[in-house]
Enzyme design. Structure first.
Site, PDB file in Angstrom:
ATOM      1  N   LYS A   1       0.836  -1.199   0.000  1.00 29.72           N
ATOM      2  CA  LYS A   1       0.000   0.000   0.000  1.00 29.72           C
ATOM      3  C   LYS A   1       0.875   1.256   0.000  1.00 29.72           C
ATOM      4  O   LYS A   1       0.699   2.167  -0.792  1.00 29.72           O
ATOM      5  CB  LYS A   1      -0.904  -0.032   1.229  1.00 29.72           C
ATOM      6  CG  LYS A   1      -1.820   1.154   1.373  1.00 29.72           C
ATOM      7  CD  LYS A   1      -2.756   0.939   2.551  1.00 29.72           C
ATOM      8  CE  LYS A   1      -3.462   2.241   2.903  1.00 29.72           C
ATOM      9  NZ  LYS A   1      -4.347   2.119   4.052  1.00 29.72           N
TER      10      LYS A   1
ATOM     11  N   GLU B   1      10.533  -4.643   4.598  1.00 33.11           N
ATOM     12  CA  GLU B   1      10.676  -6.040   4.157  1.00 33.11           C
ATOM     13  C   GLU B   1      10.335  -6.175   2.669  1.00 33.11           C
ATOM     14  O   GLU B   1      11.056  -6.813   1.900  1.00 33.11           O
ATOM     15  CB  GLU B   1       9.716  -6.951   4.946  1.00 33.11           C
ATOM     16  CG  GLU B   1      10.063  -7.127   6.399  1.00 33.11           C
ATOM     17  CD  GLU B   1       9.361  -6.118   7.301  1.00 33.11           C
ATOM     18  OE1 GLU B   1       9.083  -4.984   6.839  1.00 33.11           O
ATOM     19  OE2 GLU B   1       9.121  -6.454   8.466  1.00 33.11           O
TER      20      GLU B   1
ATOM     21  N   GLY C   1      -4.820  -2.072   5.394  1.00 35.30           N
ATOM     22  CA  GLY C   1      -4.052  -3.231   4.929  1.00 35.30           C
ATOM     23  C   GLY C   1      -4.757  -4.551   5.202  1.00 35.30           C
ATOM     24  O   GLY C   1      -4.905  -5.394   4.312  1.00 35.30           O
ATOM     25  N   ARG C   2      -5.207  -4.739   6.433  1.00 38.97           N
ATOM     26  CA  ARG C   2      -5.811  -6.034   6.785  1.00 38.97           C
ATOM     27  C   ARG C   2      -7.221  -6.197   6.243  1.00 38.97           C
ATOM     28  O   ARG C   2      -7.859  -7.228   6.455  1.00 38.97           O
ATOM     29  CB  ARG C   2      -5.763  -6.258   8.295  1.00 38.97           C
ATOM     30  CG  ARG C   2      -6.389  -5.162   9.131  1.00 38.97           C
ATOM     31  CD  ARG C   2      -6.001  -5.298  10.604  1.00 38.97           C
ATOM     32  NE  ARG C   2      -6.422  -4.164  11.401  1.00 38.97           N
ATOM     33  CZ  ARG C   2      -5.749  -3.018  11.521  1.00 38.97           C
ATOM     34  NH1 ARG C   2      -4.620  -2.856  10.863  1.00 38.97           N
ATOM     35  NH2 ARG C   2      -6.186  -2.058  12.296  1.00 38.97           N
TER      36      ARG C   2
ATOM     37  N   GLU D   1      -4.754  -7.013  15.417  1.00 40.57           N
ATOM     38  CA  GLU D   1      -4.218  -5.719  15.012  1.00 40.57           C
ATOM     39  C   GLU D   1      -5.318  -4.648  15.096  1.00 40.57           C
ATOM     40  O   GLU D   1      -5.038  -3.471  15.308  1.00 40.57           O
ATOM     41  CB  GLU D   1      -3.658  -5.787  13.579  1.00 40.57           C
ATOM     42  CG  GLU D   1      -2.628  -4.710  13.303  1.00 40.57           C
ATOM     43  CD  GLU D   1      -1.843  -4.919  12.014  1.00 40.57           C
ATOM     44  OE1 GLU D   1      -0.636  -4.624  11.998  1.00 40.57           O
ATOM     45  OE2 GLU D   1      -2.428  -5.362  11.011  1.00 40.57           O
TER      46      GLU D   1
ATOM     47  N   HIS E   1      -5.067 -33.496  18.157  1.00 43.56           N
ATOM     48  CA  HIS E   1      -3.960 -34.363  18.578  1.00 43.56           C
ATOM     49  C   HIS E   1      -2.806 -33.554  19.137  1.00 43.56           C
ATOM     50  O   HIS E   1      -1.692 -34.049  19.254  1.00 43.56           O
ATOM     51  CB  HIS E   1      -3.502 -35.225  17.400  1.00 43.56           C
ATOM     52  CG  HIS E   1      -4.577 -36.160  16.949  1.00 43.56           C
ATOM     53  ND1 HIS E   1      -4.649 -37.467  17.372  1.00 43.56           N
ATOM     54  CD2 HIS E   1      -5.679 -35.942  16.193  1.00 43.56           C
ATOM     55  CE1 HIS E   1      -5.733 -38.033  16.850  1.00 43.56           C
ATOM     56  NE2 HIS E   1      -6.374 -37.113  16.129  1.00 43.56           N
TER      57      HIS E   1
ATOM     58  N   LYS F   1       9.758  -1.176  14.405  1.00 47.68           N
ATOM     59  CA  LYS F   1      10.289  -0.859  13.069  1.00 47.68           C
ATOM     60  C   LYS F   1      11.411   0.166  13.181  1.00 47.68           C
ATOM     61  O   LYS F   1      12.443   0.057  12.537  1.00 47.68           O
ATOM     62  CB  LYS F   1       9.186  -0.244  12.191  1.00 47.68           C
ATOM     63  CG  LYS F   1       8.147  -1.184  11.687  1.00 47.68           C
ATOM     64  CD  LYS F   1       7.297  -0.432  10.649  1.00 47.68           C
ATOM     65  CE  LYS F   1       5.974  -1.105  10.401  1.00 47.68           C
ATOM     66  NZ  LYS F   1       5.058  -0.303   9.600  1.00 47.68           N
TER      67      LYS F   1
HETATM   68  C1  G6Q Z   1      -2.490  -3.878   8.126  1.00 49.13           C
HETATM   69  C2  G6Q Z   1      -1.231  -3.275   8.482  1.00 49.13           C
HETATM   70  C3  G6Q Z   1      -0.015  -3.990   7.968  1.00 49.13           C
HETATM   71  C4  G6Q Z   1       0.325  -3.687   6.520  1.00 49.13           C
HETATM   72  C5  G6Q Z   1       1.749  -4.158   6.248  1.00 49.13           C
HETATM   73  C6  G6Q Z   1       2.149  -3.935   4.815  1.00 49.13           C
HETATM   74  O1  G6Q Z   1      -3.571  -3.430   8.391  1.00 49.13           O
HETATM   75  O2  G6Q Z   1      -1.254  -1.944   8.146  1.00 49.13           O
HETATM   76  O3  G6Q Z   1      -0.080  -5.377   8.119  1.00 49.13           O
HETATM   77  O4  G6Q Z   1      -0.586  -4.286   5.664  1.00 49.13           O
HETATM   78  O5  G6Q Z   1       2.631  -3.500   7.101  1.00 49.13           O
HETATM   79  O6  G6Q Z   1       2.044  -2.598   4.476  1.00 49.13           O
HETATM   80  P1  G6Q Z   1       2.214  -2.130   2.993  1.00 49.13           P
HETATM   81  O7  G6Q Z   1       1.112  -2.711   2.188  1.00 49.13           O
HETATM   82  O8  G6Q Z   1       2.169  -0.633   3.022  1.00 49.13           O
HETATM   83  O9  G6Q Z   1       3.549  -2.653   2.524  1.00 49.13           O
END
Ligand code: G6Q
Length: 551
Positions: free
Chosen positions: A208, A214, A272-273, A358, A389, A517
């Protein structure tokens, strides 16, 4: 308007009093007293059936919970979310993942932006791109059709598409293998690159912000790996055939070297989520095709409509939220287990972990005040029957009460009927066992019937006793399809939202992920350059010193 604290509300206090009465309730007796209990405490919507009768509650409990929902303004907040109000108040953003799955023709305008037109314009592009890749018209730089797709993203840009692609594997294109690289740990990228061919691999860089450390490192590594394998003179043309981006940040994707024509945009009002419904779902559309991707959106939309229109008492996401709230606040449930009795939902518990924890893993309210009750329980789980199990021992006989959500499809996507009968039998048997338990007298009677001597009966009886009275929900669907999966995810999204409103949390920010971070950046610089012991404690310094030897 500032919300009063939860414990000061009349409806919460009424629930506290009711909880004192309910303390000694035994579900066995509740079932015996009411032959209609299953009918009374179950609900159906958008292809899903929810049985919540195996919880320690009665009609009065639900009335009081519904009254609390009304007092906390759940319906008003829900409507505000759908209307595009900026309910994410720490980031000043609207929350409109529901607009991503609304059929063409809705009329939402946000800051002059025609949301429907933009959403459907991107969906149209997703359709033509995925048709071309799937149909073999989109070719790699040497003229071969794409065989492998590598999604590079993390968190919300990884968990959703990965979970859904796995869940819908029966609908997937036979030529296309989907891979997901998320971890900055090079083992993740290494494992994927060792399986794919640069001539036939398409990389999706999904971020996003397009700044996530990463993902940027993984994307650069993939790009280098790819460029090392194509002739320098055709590098740009080759990149354009093998790298696409999903992002809200067009400038950053240009800087990275991806043509904006190969970018699938989304918007800051998609968290994001909550983004699997947006272009972040591109790997899903590539795997299953645009038709099934549309069914996935439609299933979620059907649940949205139910959530918007059904009264609280018959509203499945509201009920799931209220029952979970009851268990958390009044039965002291610190965690919830998600038990999909469907192997293809293998990643669903991990997906819900992010969605729920989150969103609601917070201890200050929207107004910045400390909360005055516990909030989000920990979410965890594995598919059944595997969990049985492993950790089900604790669920049956441990000292904590852990509610469970069982999830199953009545019909499998295979023809091994015997397996499916065994699977469902286990699922239903577990919920029965959690509810009923086995009293010490029942255990004694069993042991005596086996002919054990009295002292042996007494020695073993406590170990074989099950307290029971442990709550669970069961969610059933006819089959796991794009549409029922869409509805299932939307069900949990809205459940999470409702609980956030009850606790008065902003469920749409995640400041708690920031501190680590920032510190990681500092330590990364120390691993590459000079240590800065003054910045840390002795533990962190000791760990950094040990790792520096490895570089
Ligand atoms: C979700 C968070 C988080 C995000 C990641 C990736 O709600 O904001 O999990 O999706 O940190 O972020 P980017 O899509 O910006 O790389």
């Amino acid at each position: 308007m500032r919300q009063p604290s939860l414990t000061s509300t009349a409806s919460f206090q009424a629930l506290e009093n009711h909880a004192l009465e309910a303390e000694d309730w035994e579900m066995r007796k509740l079932f015996a007293a009411d032959p209609q209990r299953f009918e009374r405490f179950s609900s159906e919507a958008a292809g899903l059936f929810l049985d919540y009768s195996k919880n320690r509650l009665d009609g009065r409990t639900l009335e009081l919970l519904a009254a609390l929902a009304r007092e906390r303004g759940v319906e008003r907040q829900r409507d505000a979310m759908f209307a595009g109000e900026r309910i994410n108040n720490t980031e000043n953003r609207a929350v409109l993942h529901t607009a991503l799955r609304a059929p063409r023709g809705s009329t939402l305008v946000l800051d002059g932006q025609d949301v429907d037109a933009e959403v459907h314009a991107v969906l149209d592009r997703i359709r033509s791109f995925t048709d071309a890749v799937r149909g073999g018209e989109w070719l790699g730089h040497t003229g071969k059709p794409i065989t492998d797709i590598v999604n590079i993203g993390i968190g919300g840009s990884d968990l959703g598409p990965k979970m859904v692609v796995l869940a819908l594997r029966h609908y997937a294109h036979p030529r296309l293998a989907l891979h997901f690289v998320s971890n900055v740990d090079g083992h993740d990228m290494d494992a994927t690159l060792s399986q794919v061919d640069p001539e036939t691999t398409l990389f999706i860089v999904a971020s996003k912000t397009f700044t996530t450390a990463e993902t940027m490192m993984n994307a650069q590594t993939a790009r280098r790996w790819f460029l090392e394998r194509v002739p320098a003179e055709s590098a740009d043309a080759a990149l354009a055939k093998h790298f696409v981006a999903v992002s809200t940040n067009v400038e950053a994707i240009k800087t990275f070297g991806i043509d904006p024509a190969n970018m699938f945009p989304f918007w800051d009002w998609v968290g994001g989520r909550y983004s699997v419904w947006s272009a972040i779902g591109l790997p899903v559309a590539l795997a299953v095709g645009f038709g099934y991707f549309s069914d996935f959106l439609a299933g979620a939309h059907e649940m949205d409509q139910h959530f918007r229109n059904a009264p609280i008492e018959q509203n499945m996401p509201m009920i799931l939220a209220l029952v979970g709230f009851w268990n958390r606040e009044f039965l002291d449930a610190h965690s919830v287990t998600i038990a999909p009795y469907h192997q293809d939902l293998n990643r669903f518990p991990a997906y819900l972990q992010q969605l729920d924890m989150e969103s609601n893993g917070k201890s200050v309210t929207r107004d910045g005040d400390p909360v005055d009750t516990p909030t989000c329980p920990a979410i965890w789980g594995e598919p059944g029957t595997n969990g049985q199990h492993a950790y089900f021992q604790l669920l049956h006989q441990g000292t904590d009460l852990t509610p469970i959500d069982f999830i199953a499809a009545l019909r499998p996507a295979h023809e091994m009927e015997q397996h499916h009968r065994a699977l469902l039998a286990n699922c239903f048997a577990q919920s029965e066992a959690f509810m009923k338990g086995k009293t010490i007298d029942e255990v004694r009677a069993d042991l005596q019937a086996q002919g054990l001597p009295p002292e042996e009966v007494e020695r073993l009886a406590p170990h074989k006793t099950f307290p029971g009275n442990r709550p669970s929900n069961t969610i059933l669907m006819e089959r796991l399809t794009p549409s029922t999966l869409g509805a299932l995810i939307a069900l949990y999204e809205h459940k999470t939202f409702v609980q956030g409103v009850l606790w008065n949390l902003n469920s749409f920010d995640q400041w708690g992920v920031e501190l680590g971070k920032v510190l990681a950046k500092r330590i990364e610089a120390e691993l590459a350059g000079e240590p800065q012991p003054d910045l840390h404690d002795s533990s962190t310094n000791g760990l950094v010193a040990r790792a520096r030897d490895a570089f």
